[in-house]
Design an enzyme around this catalytic site. Structure first.
Site, mmCIF file in Angstrom:
data_model
loop_
_atom_site.group_PDB
_atom_site.id
_atom_site.type_symbol
_atom_site.label_atom_id
_atom_site.label_comp_id
_atom_site.label_asym_id
_atom_site.label_seq_id
_atom_site.Cartn_x
_atom_site.Cartn_y
_atom_site.Cartn_z
ATOM 1 C CG LEU A 98 54.644 80.278 29.822
ATOM 2 C CD1 LEU A 98 54.997 81.417 30.708
ATOM 3 C CD2 LEU A 98 55.708 80.724 28.939
ATOM 4 C CG ASP A 99 60.253 76.040 32.419
ATOM 5 O OD1 ASP A 99 59.847 74.924 31.987
ATOM 6 O OD2 ASP A 99 61.002 77.040 32.590
ATOM 7 N NE ARG A 100 55.800 74.096 40.276
ATOM 8 C CZ ARG A 100 54.575 73.069 40.973
ATOM 9 N NH1 ARG A 100 54.313 74.368 41.793
ATOM 10 N NH2 ARG A 100 54.428 72.326 40.853
ATOM 11 C CB THR A 102 58.240 81.419 33.483
ATOM 12 O OG1 THR A 102 59.797 80.916 33.570
ATOM 13 C CG2 THR A 102 58.643 82.784 32.299
#
Length: 237
Positions: A98-100, A102
């Site tokens: 997951l993106d940082r 998110t």
């Protein structure tokens, strides 16, 4: 590296390292489903020392505190000595990311065999990934009650389905997304470019003027949450 702890046993320490939002949602002998807090990177490139956990003696400095605040999920898991697969040498145990900014559901593999099987489920699209997000909902938005977005991301085919859950009076909308492909930043790009409704507080795909006016936190924490991960083959739902 000898495993001496389960994720559940390590949960209090992981909360200290990553934040109180970290949570063990489901654990078996082969995998663990966790809730990743917003602002926490999944892993750091090996060339950097950012966020590395070191045993310190004496008084903690502001520089130490700044470093600790950038601890990655992988760093924290390794420091707790939980069992992790080694197939992904750049990010032990991590089957997907997951993106940082998110938050939400992720599955972490404990064994190499399970890692390979989970990767296969993602590759064959036998998983369901649902996200809940707050979007900027202004006069220029193209946000219907529901819709299918079929628009390339970084030159690769990408499909997302969305459903409007609620509109608020401050030009913000609560929206649910289901993604059928896993392109980098897919929801963020589709929200900003197809719906003209960027994710709230997303510094990359919006100007953040609305987020600043609402005082909603740092630029590394935006309003996108992986709310549901289903992998039926392994009873993850």
């Amino acid at each position: 590296r000898k495993a001496v702890s389960t994720f559940t046993e390590a949960e209090p320490t992981l909360k200290e390292l990553l934040g109180d939002e970290f949570e063990v949602l489901l654990e078996t002998n082969e995998f663990c489903v966790i809730n990743k807090p917003s602002g926490v990177p999944c892993f750091h490139k090996k060339a950097t020392t950012a966020g590395k956990i070191k045993k310190k003696k004496g008084k903690t400095t502001s520089k130490d505190e700044s470093s600790a605040s950038d601890i990655s999920l992988e760093d924290a898991l390794v420091s707790c000595n939980v069992p992790l697969s080694t197939l992904n040498s750049d990010a032990l145990g991590l089957v997907h990311r997951l993106d940082r900014g998110t938050s939400g559901c992720m599955v972490v593999a404990k064994t190499d065999e399970m890692h390979a099987q989970l990767v296969s489920e993602f590759f064959l699209r036998r998983t369901t990934k649902t996200y809940t997000t707050l979007l900027q909902d202004t006069a220029s938005s193209n946000l219907d009650n529901e819709g299918l977005i079929d628009q390339p991301v970084n030159g690769r085919p990408a499909q997302s389905k969305y459903r409007l859950l609620e509109r608020y009076s401050n030009n913000v909308a609560l929206v649910e997304f289901e993604i059928f492909t896993g392109r980098k930043h897919q929801i963020r790009v589709h929200a900003a470019e197809a719906l003209h409704s960027p994710v709230l507080n997303d510094a990359v795909y919006s100007n953040n003027e609305m987020a600043n006016s609402l005082d909603v936190g740092t630029s590394q924490q935006f309003f996108l949450h992986s709310s549901h991960l289903s992998i039926p083959r392994f009873g993850i739902d």
